[in-house]
Scaffold this motif. Structure first.
Motif, PDB file in Angstrom:
ATOM      1  N   TYR A 203      38.048  49.475  40.072  1.00 22.95           N
ATOM      2  CA  TYR A 203      37.621  48.227  39.443  1.00 22.95           C
ATOM      3  C   TYR A 203      38.108  47.026  40.249  1.00 22.95           C
ATOM      4  O   TYR A 203      37.400  46.030  40.407  1.00 22.95           O
ATOM      5  N   TRP A 204      39.323  47.129  40.755  1.00 25.58           N
ATOM      6  CA  TRP A 204      39.906  46.027  41.539  1.00 25.58           C
ATOM      7  C   TRP A 204      39.090  45.755  42.791  1.00 25.58           C
ATOM      8  O   TRP A 204      38.802  44.595  43.122  1.00 25.58           O
ATOM      9  N   VAL A 205      38.696  46.811  43.497  1.00 24.30           N
ATOM     10  CA  VAL A 205      37.894  46.652  44.710  1.00 24.30           C
ATOM     11  C   VAL A 205      36.545  46.017  44.377  1.00 24.30           C
ATOM     12  O   VAL A 205      36.087  45.085  45.063  1.00 24.30           O
ATOM     13  N   ILE A 206      35.900  46.514  43.332  1.00 23.41           N
ATOM     14  CA  ILE A 206      34.592  45.980  42.942  1.00 23.41           C
ATOM     15  C   ILE A 206      34.698  44.493  42.603  1.00 23.41           C
ATOM     16  O   ILE A 206      33.899  43.670  43.069  1.00 23.41           O
ATOM     17  N   CYS A 207      35.684  44.141  41.795  1.00 28.64           N
ATOM     18  CA  CYS A 207      35.848  42.744  41.388  1.00 28.64           C
ATOM     19  C   CYS A 207      36.215  41.861  42.575  1.00 28.64           C
ATOM     20  O   CYS A 207      35.791  40.697  42.641  1.00 28.64           O
ATOM     21  N   SER A 208      36.967  42.397  43.528  1.00 30.70           N
ATOM     22  CA  SER A 208      37.319  41.630  44.723  1.00 30.70           C
ATOM     23  C   SER A 208      36.079  41.316  45.552  1.00 30.70           C
ATOM     24  O   SER A 208      35.943  40.209  46.105  1.00 30.70           O
ATOM     25  N   ILE A 209      35.171  42.269  45.645  1.00 29.58           N
ATOM     26  CA  ILE A 209      33.924  42.050  46.391  1.00 29.58           C
ATOM     27  C   ILE A 209      33.106  40.938  45.750  1.00 29.58           C
ATOM     28  O   ILE A 209      32.581  40.043  46.430  1.00 29.58           O
ATOM     29  N   PHE A 210      33.005  40.967  44.423  1.00 28.62           N
ATOM     30  CA  PHE A 210      32.240  39.928  43.731  1.00 28.62           C
ATOM     31  C   PHE A 210      32.946  38.578  43.789  1.00 28.62           C
ATOM     32  O   PHE A 210      32.287  37.533  43.748  1.00 28.62           O
ATOM     33  N   SER A 211      34.258  38.577  43.894  1.00 21.16           N
ATOM     34  CA  SER A 211      34.983  37.316  44.064  1.00 21.16           C
ATOM     35  C   SER A 211      34.654  36.688  45.415  1.00 21.16           C
ATOM     36  O   SER A 211      34.511  35.459  45.531  1.00 21.16           O
ATOM     37  N   LEU A 212      34.517  37.511  46.448  1.00 18.91           N
ATOM     38  CA  LEU A 212      34.109  37.009  47.759  1.00 18.91           C
ATOM     39  C   LEU A 212      32.685  36.455  47.705  1.00 18.91           C
ATOM     40  O   LEU A 212      32.381  35.420  48.330  1.00 18.91           O
ATOM     41  N   LEU A 213      31.828  37.126  46.931  1.00 17.52           N
ATOM     42  CA  LEU A 213      30.453  36.636  46.763  1.00 17.52           C
ATOM     43  C   LEU A 213      30.457  35.284  46.058  1.00 17.52           C
ATOM     44  O   LEU A 213      29.662  34.395  46.395  1.00 17.52           O
ATOM     45  N   GLN A 214      31.354  35.119  45.106  1.00 19.71           N
ATOM     46  CA  GLN A 214      31.485  33.832  44.412  1.00 19.71           C
ATOM     47  C   GLN A 214      31.815  32.721  45.409  1.00 19.71           C
ATOM     48  O   GLN A 214      31.219  31.641  45.367  1.00 19.71           O
ATOM     49  N   ASP A 215      32.771  32.986  46.295  1.00 17.23           N
ATOM     50  CA  ASP A 215      33.153  31.985  47.301  1.00 17.23           C
ATOM     51  C   ASP A 215      31.965  31.611  48.179  1.00 17.23           C
ATOM     52  O   ASP A 215      31.762  30.432  48.511  1.00 17.23           O
ATOM     53  N   TYR A 216      31.168  32.605  48.536  1.00 14.41           N
ATOM     54  CA  TYR A 216      29.991  32.361  49.377  1.00 14.41           C
ATOM     55  C   TYR A 216      28.969  31.494  48.642  1.00 14.41           C
ATOM     56  O   TYR A 216      28.417  30.543  49.216  1.00 14.41           O
ATOM     57  N   LEU A 217      28.733  31.806  47.373  1.00 10.43           N
ATOM     58  CA  LEU A 217      27.774  31.029  46.585  1.00 10.43           C
ATOM     59  C   LEU A 217      28.243  29.597  46.390  1.00 10.43           C
ATOM     60  O   LEU A 217      27.438  28.657  46.380  1.00 10.43           O
ATOM     61  N   GLU A 218      29.538  29.410  46.229  1.00  8.64           N
ATOM     62  CA  GLU A 218      30.074  28.062  46.088  1.00  8.64           C
ATOM     63  C   GLU A 218      29.837  27.247  47.356  1.00  8.64           C
ATOM     64  O   GLU A 218      29.531  26.051  47.281  1.00  8.64           O
ATOM     65  N   GLN A 219      29.987  27.880  48.506  1.00 13.94           N
ATOM     66  CA  GLN A 219      29.758  27.175  49.767  1.00 13.94           C
ATOM     67  C   GLN A 219      28.292  26.762  49.904  1.00 13.94           C
ATOM     68  O   GLN A 219      27.978  25.651  50.352  1.00 13.94           O
ATOM     69  N   ILE A 220      27.378  27.674  49.517  1.00 15.88           N
ATOM     70  CA  ILE A 220      25.948  27.370  49.605  1.00 15.88           C
ATOM     71  C   ILE A 220      25.578  26.229  48.650  1.00 15.88           C
ATOM     72  O   ILE A 220      24.852  25.298  49.010  1.00 15.88           O
ATOM     73  N   SER A 221      26.081  26.294  47.423  1.00 17.68           N
ATOM     74  CA  SER A 221      25.695  25.315  46.407  1.00 17.68           C
ATOM     75  C   SER A 221      26.367  23.966  46.593  1.00 17.68           C
ATOM     76  O   SER A 221      25.984  22.985  45.960  1.00 17.68           O
ATOM     77  N   SER A 222      27.363  23.890  47.479  1.00 16.82           N
ATOM     78  CA  SER A 222      28.061  22.623  47.686  1.00 16.82           C
ATOM     79  C   SER A 222      27.144  21.539  48.238  1.00 16.82           C
ATOM     80  O   SER A 222      27.447  20.358  48.171  1.00 16.82           O
ATOM     81  N   ARG A 223      25.980  21.942  48.781  1.00 15.16           N
ATOM     82  CA  ARG A 223      25.033  20.952  49.318  1.00 15.16           C
ATOM     83  C   ARG A 223      24.480  20.063  48.219  1.00 15.16           C
ATOM     84  O   ARG A 223      23.950  18.990  48.496  1.00 15.16           O
ATOM     85  N   TYR A 224      24.599  20.522  46.945  1.00 11.95           N
ATOM     86  CA  TYR A 224      24.035  19.763  45.840  1.00 11.95           C
ATOM     87  C   TYR A 224      25.034  18.798  45.220  1.00 11.95           C
ATOM     88  O   TYR A 224      24.757  18.189  44.204  1.00 11.95           O
ATOM     89  N   ILE A 225      26.211  18.672  45.808  1.00 12.01           N
ATOM     90  CA  ILE A 225      27.195  17.726  45.283  1.00 12.01           C
ATOM     91  C   ILE A 225      26.720  16.310  45.569  1.00 12.01           C
ATOM     92  O   ILE A 225      26.372  15.969  46.702  1.00 12.01           O
ATOM     93  N   ILE A 226      26.701  15.517  44.531  1.00  8.58           N
ATOM     94  CA  ILE A 226      26.275  14.128  44.668  1.00  8.58           C
ATOM     95  C   ILE A 226      27.503  13.249  44.773  1.00  8.58           C
ATOM     96  O   ILE A 226      28.332  13.223  43.866  1.00  8.58           O
TER      97      ILE A 226
END
Length: 227
Positions: A203-226
């Motif tokens: 479970y720890w490994v799986i959740c760690s992978i999705f946490s890395l995906l979260q970081d990636y999505l945050e970087q992509i969506s940062s373009r929408y910061i006004i």
């Protein structure tokens, strides 16, 4: 520490032998978690819009639903669906019951995240869009939602991680996910401790992978910061 019999706490050989069987449950775990979260987002968006509605009936209906789902244990609701509904002539298999349960439960939390994210977007964005002649649908889709999503990604990721870990409850209704497979091996080998430690690591490994995906999505969506 010298008196501790480590072989009865964790058996590396048994863990390695059992790992392939444990991992057979990963598709069930991820399937339930991802499907439930996606459905939860759809239902949660509807609830969030109801909470923001001008109609008091819709607001209170959404509040009642959210209060009930957040105030009752997920396991109890899972049992109500799988074991209770058949008495009313409604029956779902174990996998479907799990997806329904986690979807409806996650929607209550997701709706509050989305409502908060939508409310946090400055009202001036709506006013500016109106001045440009954009209709409410286009304004929501092109301007408000991209900004709200950026705000909602971290808490939504937390909900997804909670659902992934919560899928272990599906073992109570015999879904062959990770934890259920660990219980099977633990009972067969009379070594639950090793299996529980192993499944915790998975479970720890799986959740760690999705946490890395979260970081990636945050970087992509940062373009929408006004600014």
């Amino acid at each position: 520490m010298q008196s501790i019999q480590w072989q009865y706490i964790f058996d590396p050989e048994l863990a390695l032998e059992s790992l392939p069987f444990i991992l057979r449950g990963v598709p069930y775990t991820l399937g339930i978690a991802l499907t439930s979260t996606m459905l939860g987002i759809v239902i949660g968006m509807i609830l969030a819009l109801m909470r923001l509605s001008e109609f008091k009936v819709l607001r209170w209906a959404a509040r009642l639903y959210i209060s009930f789902m957040r105030g009752t244990p997920t396991l109890v609701f899972l049992f109500l669906i799988y074991f209770g509904l058949p008495f009313a002539g409604i029956q779902f298999n174990a996998l479907t019951s799990a997806i329904i349960c986690f979807s409806l439960n996650a929607a209550a939390y997701i709706s509050e995240i989305l409502r908060s994210a939508l409310s946090s977007v400055a009202k001036g964005q709506w006013e500016a869009a109106a001045v440009l002649g954009l209709n409410p649908y286009v304004t929501m889709k092109k301007i408000i939602l991209p900004q709200a999503v950026r705000i909602a990604i971290p808490p939504l990721s937390s909900v997804l991680l909670d659902v992934i870990k919560g899928t272990s409850l599906a073992a109570m209704i015999t879904v062959n996910e990770i934890f259920q497979n660990a219980r099977i091996v633990g009972g067969r080998e009379h070594d639950y401790m090793t299996m529980y430690i192993l499944v915790a690591l998975v479970y720890w490994v799986i959740c760690s992978i999705f946490s890395l995906l979260q970081d990636y999505l945050e970087q992509i969506s940062s373009r929408y910061i006004i600014n």
